[in-house]
Design an enzyme around this catalytic site. Structure first.
Site, mmCIF file in Angstrom:
data_model
loop_
_atom_site.group_PDB
_atom_site.id
_atom_site.type_symbol
_atom_site.label_atom_id
_atom_site.label_comp_id
_atom_site.label_asym_id
_atom_site.label_seq_id
_atom_site.Cartn_x
_atom_site.Cartn_y
_atom_site.Cartn_z
ATOM 1 N N CYS A 1 0.845 -1.198 0.000
ATOM 2 C CA CYS A 1 0.000 0.000 0.000
ATOM 3 C C CYS A 1 0.878 1.246 0.000
ATOM 4 O O CYS A 1 2.098 1.160 0.024
ATOM 5 C CB CYS A 1 -0.929 0.015 1.202
ATOM 6 S SG CYS A 1 -0.050 0.194 2.772
ATOM 7 N N CYS B 1 3.625 1.694 2.603
ATOM 8 C CA CYS B 1 4.890 0.986 2.342
ATOM 9 C C CYS B 1 5.812 1.864 1.493
ATOM 10 O O CYS B 1 6.996 2.029 1.803
ATOM 11 C CB CYS B 1 4.627 -0.322 1.592
ATOM 12 S SG CYS B 1 3.595 -1.505 2.465
ATOM 13 N N CYS C 1 43.571 -17.955 -19.518
ATOM 14 C CA CYS C 1 44.119 -18.280 -18.201
ATOM 15 C C CYS C 1 43.262 -17.664 -17.103
ATOM 16 O O CYS C 1 42.307 -16.944 -17.381
ATOM 17 C CB CYS C 1 45.568 -17.794 -18.085
ATOM 18 S SG CYS C 1 45.684 -15.998 -18.185
ATOM 19 N N CYS D 1 42.552 -13.916 -17.201
ATOM 20 C CA CYS D 1 41.460 -13.472 -18.085
ATOM 21 C C CYS D 1 40.141 -13.480 -17.325
ATOM 22 O O CYS D 1 39.363 -12.516 -17.383
ATOM 23 C CB CYS D 1 41.338 -14.387 -19.304
ATOM 24 S SG CYS D 1 42.788 -14.405 -20.374
ATOM 25 N N ASP E 1 8.707 28.992 -31.907
ATOM 26 C CA ASP E 1 9.773 29.444 -32.789
ATOM 27 C C ASP E 1 9.271 29.296 -34.220
ATOM 28 O O ASP E 1 8.409 28.463 -34.499
ATOM 29 C CB ASP E 1 11.015 28.577 -32.539
ATOM 30 C CG ASP E 1 12.173 28.995 -33.412
ATOM 31 O OD1 ASP E 1 12.432 30.198 -33.495
ATOM 32 O OD2 ASP E 1 12.798 28.112 -34.033
ATOM 33 N N ASP F 1 17.154 27.453 -29.159
ATOM 34 C CA ASP F 1 16.118 27.895 -28.236
ATOM 35 C C ASP F 1 16.320 27.370 -26.814
ATOM 36 O O ASP F 1 15.442 27.543 -25.965
ATOM 37 C CB ASP F 1 14.745 27.434 -28.749
ATOM 38 C CG ASP F 1 14.476 27.933 -30.154
ATOM 39 O OD1 ASP F 1 14.661 29.130 -30.389
ATOM 40 O OD2 ASP F 1 14.109 27.129 -31.015
#
Length: 811
Positions: free
Chosen positions: A23, A26, A91, A94, A505, A708
């Site tokens: 609710c 919460c 290896c 990596c 504009d 603008d």
């Protein structure tokens, strides 16, 4: 840069999916808890989306800290788990490198890489990081990653939650039905119904009610315990108290009347039926909330699922997530373009209507830009991927919609404040009513007082209050997105309704923004071809649309342009340049006057062109007037209709432009604006907006989002006209993807309808509790009726919000 701006730039944003909320109380509790953390600038929690958005200082906090906090408050953070096949590792170093790299990614909770199995198991926050981002990270580290096939179909946690609720409801309904039968059989008007004697046995009723109360209803006890442990109360507290009172009083009655001939007053059916009805309400609510995010699903549905990439000369179909920047992709006729990129080979026409709203396909050849999810109509093309994953235009649109749906409108603050203190007040009212009944109304009679207590606790649920605003915001912003209107946040969706003045504009907004060269007038003694060669060379250095129109017009005549030795653009006035050793000045009357160039003889002709709506630019060579060129920008077909619609809505429309007064007035008159503000430099547009605001007007500024930008930021609402390539324009509050001015009226209309919907929801949520609690306190409401009413209130609010998904615009 100011200190505030510097601080803001250091902040990061996190988005976490939260589970376990029931609710508004919460959501409020989590929000308060997060906001109290040192380093959190702002945190908001959306109940309808079950999502939190957090702005924080990464030097003080990490996402893991937020997860711990949310879990400490009694809730969960939803994560996704995926496995990847890793290639290229040689290896252990990596594997360690990949693991470290992935663990540093925002949104990744844990990453484990197994060298022997060549596999990576990653737990991550899907709101923060995508599969494509993880694959891209591994590839950036120099390795390969492919998501395991069985992980491709991720289980939607919401779907899982709905199925879980369905299962609980069915079991609860089966166990509650016999108890409901006994309750209905008690009424005088239903005395004809047969009720088996064994169902009236208190111990049979106890056996039926107990699993509902403690197994099915466990979620309410757990939620109530967590809420109370954190010093607050929520819906779970009300439900747990109400049903427990009914259940334990019935157990007490069964024990004290055992072995006697007294008929006990049992309320097992009340507690069981209440839990069943609440589960049914929650089920309807969850399904309805799922529908409110239809816009996101539709947008995601536009994406291609796979792409044909050419790697090492071999064509290979791969999942969309595995496409990386730089990939060469083959797109066949009729297929969706998978990611953003550019054409490298071939020619075609592309349907970009999903972005621009324009139904006519756009021709594309080598070097032209392509947008993911648009449709290749009729040609085979090869393209190079330039943006993938979350960087594509469509992904940005989805992000803007998600952010808007997850944000809070100011009107929600009232609901949040009330829901935070609502439950304790209701509990107090319920206890007071119980005492009044047992002491004064029905002295010494426990049963009616208990019924009143239960009815008040059950009917007064803050769910409807908490859902009133976010569901409407979700539905409204989602529906707007379907029409190409992207609200940046709930606050902008709310504020747009109050706009009474729209400033537009001219270039690229009212007009197409693609002017063409229409007139060339050279002074006596000037050679036209030489004049155009010099003018074209100077203007070619400028990025202004008018300059580009002049250059294109000159080049179409086949005239070779001169060599440029010097160039300078003077914003709002024109350009100065040195071309083939000649000093060139091109621009306005003011610029000519500034350089002492006599233009008196040409002014009547210039004014005549401007009255016709053309933009005339004067040119001087070596300090002498040499001629003029005029260009015209065509008005968009929809501009007149859009301005008429705004007038019909009671909105004043002002056109503002840097163009000259004559041209501006001619175009303004043609489209029907109320007034025109002309010859305004880019930095002056924001001042003009401020002047209107000082007159008490609520101003929306509509522009292209670049020149603008100051005015867009200054206005109460900034609307950026765009084609979806830069939908997250920082200066604007709303992006209108389609270049149609009708989108302005649509945005305001959508805001008005959404706010009306929110107010309806809040009114009924308040009215429901204002009316329901006194009726329950007066003893006129049976507990099971209160439970049904409570469930209906939440569902009705969500369903009312979903009406926004059927709103018709463009009328």
């Amino acid at each position: 840069m100011s200190t505030e701006a510097t601080e803001a730039s250091k902040l990061k944003e996190a988005s976490l999916q939260i589970s376990g909320m029931t609710c508004a109380a919460c959501a409020t509790r989590i929000e308060k808890g997060l906001n109290k953390m040192e380093g959190v600038e702002q945190a908001s929690v959306n109940l309808a989306l079950e999502k939190s958005s957090i702005k924080y200082d990464p030097s003080k906090l990490s996402e893991a800290d937020f997860e711990k906090k949310i879990e400490a408050l009694g809730y969960g953070v939803v994560k996704q788990k995926a496995e990847f096949d890793i290639t290229g590792m040689t290896c252990a170093a990596c594997a360690t490198r990949i693991e470290k790299g992935l663990n540093r990614m925002d949104g990744v909770a844990t990453a484990n890489v197994n060298l022997a199995l060549e596999k990576a198991t990653i737990e991550f926050n899907p709101s923060e990081v995508a599969i494509a981002d993880i694959i891209a990270k591994v590839e950036k580290l120099g390795y390969g990653a492919h998501q395991k096939q069985e992980d491709k179909e991720q289980v939607d946690y919401r779907e899982k939650h709905i199925k879980d609720q369905q299962r609980k409801f069915i079991i609860s309904a089966i166990l509650s039905l016999p108890l409901l039968w006994t309750m209905v059989g008690h009424f005088s008007f239903t005395s004809f119904l047969y009720v088996p004697d064994f169902l009236m046995n208190p111990w049979i009723q106890l056996i039926l009610a107990t699993p509902v109360q403690f197994i099915i209803g466990k979620q309410f006890y757990v939620g109530a315990y967590k809420a109370l442990r954190n010093g607050s109360a929520n819906m779970d507290v009300l439900v747990a108290m109400g049903t427990s009172a009914a259940y334990f009083y019935s157990v007490y009655q069964a024990i004290v009347t055992a072995g006697t001939h007294h008929m006990p007053h049992l309320y097992f059916e009340t507690s069981a039926v209440l839990i069943t009805l609440i589960l049914l309400g929650k089920l309807f609510e969850a399904k309805a909330k799922g529908r409110s995010s239809e816009a996101i699903k539709k947008l995601m549905g536009l994406q291609a699922k796979t792409a044909i990439v050419i790697r090492d000369g071999v064509e290979k179909e791969v999942p969309l997530e595995e496409v990386v920047i730089g990939d060469t992709i083959l797109v066949k006729p009729g297929e969706k373009i998978p990611v953003d990129g550019e054409v490298v080979e071939g020619a075609t026409a592309v349907d970009e209507s999903m972005l621009t709203g324009e139904s006519l396909p756009v021709d594309k050849t080598s070097g032209d830009v392509l947008y993911g999810s648009t449709i290749n109509k009729n040609g085979f093309i090869k393209m190079k991927a330039t943006k993938v994953g979350r960087d594509t235009a469509l992904a940005q649109i989805i992000k803007v919609v998600e952010d808007a749906q997850g944000s809070k409108a100011p009107i929600q603050r009232l609901a949040d404040q009330i829901s935070g203190i609502f439950v304790p007040i209701v509990v107090g009212i319920a206890i007071l009513a119980f005492l009044v009944w047992i002491i004064w109304v029905s002295p010494g009679e426990f049963t009616p007082a208990l019924e009143v207590l239960i009815a008040i606790l059950v009917i007064a649920c803050p769910c409807a209050l908490g859902l009133a605003t976010p569901t409407s915001i979700m539905a409204g912003s989602g529906r707007a997105a379907e029409f190409g209107i992207l609200f940046k946040g709930g606050e902008h969706l709310e504020q747009t309704q109050g706009v009474d003045t729209v400033v537009v504009d001219k270039t690229g907004t009212v007009t197409h923004g693609k002017p063409v060269l229409t007139d060339i007038l050279v002074a006596d003694g000037q050679n036209e071809e030489k004049f155009l060669s010099l003018i074209g060379a100077a203007e070619k250095q400028s990025e202004h649309p008018l300059a580009q129109a002049i250059v294109e017009g000159i080049q179409e005549k086949g005239i070779e342009l001169g060599n440029v030795q010097f160039f300078e653009a003077i914003p709002g006035h024109g350009v100065i340049a040195t071309v083939s050793g000649q000093g060139i000045v091109i621009g306005t009357r003011k610029l000519m006057q500034q350089y002492g160039i006599d233009i008196q003889t040409v002014l009547p002709e210039m004014e005549k062109l401007e009255i016709d709506g053309k933009t005339a630019m004067l040119a001087g060579i070596n300090g002498q007037y040499a001629g003029l060129v005029a260009v015209a920008d065509t008005i968009k077909e929809t501009s007149r209709e859009a301005i008429r619609r705004l007038h019909d809505m009671g909105i004043q429309v002002i056109m503002m432009t840097g163009d000259n007064e004559h041209t501006a007035q001619a175009i303004g008159k043609e489209v029907g604006v109320d007034s025109v503000i002309a010859e305004v430099l880019p930095e002056g547009k924001a001042e003009e907006v401020k002047k209107l605001q000082q007159q008490g007007k609520k101003v929306a500024m509509v522009g292209d989002g670049i020149n603008d930008a100051p005015a867009l930021a200054t206005a109460d609402i900034g609307m950026a006209i765009g084609t979806g390539t830069d939908v997250a324009m920082e200066a604007a509050d709303i992006t209108l993807i389609r270049g149609d001015l009708n989108s302005i009226a649509d945005a305001i209309l959508m805001s008005r309808k959404t706010m009306r919907n929110i107010k309806q929801n809040l009114f009924w949520a308040f009215a429901y509790n204002t009316i329901g609690i006194p009726i329950a306190a007066a003893g006129f409401l049976a507990p099971w009726v209160a439970g049904a009413a409570m469930a209906f209130s939440s569902v009705s609010v969500v369903l009312n919000a979903l009406r926004l998904q059927r709103v018709k615009l463009n009328k």
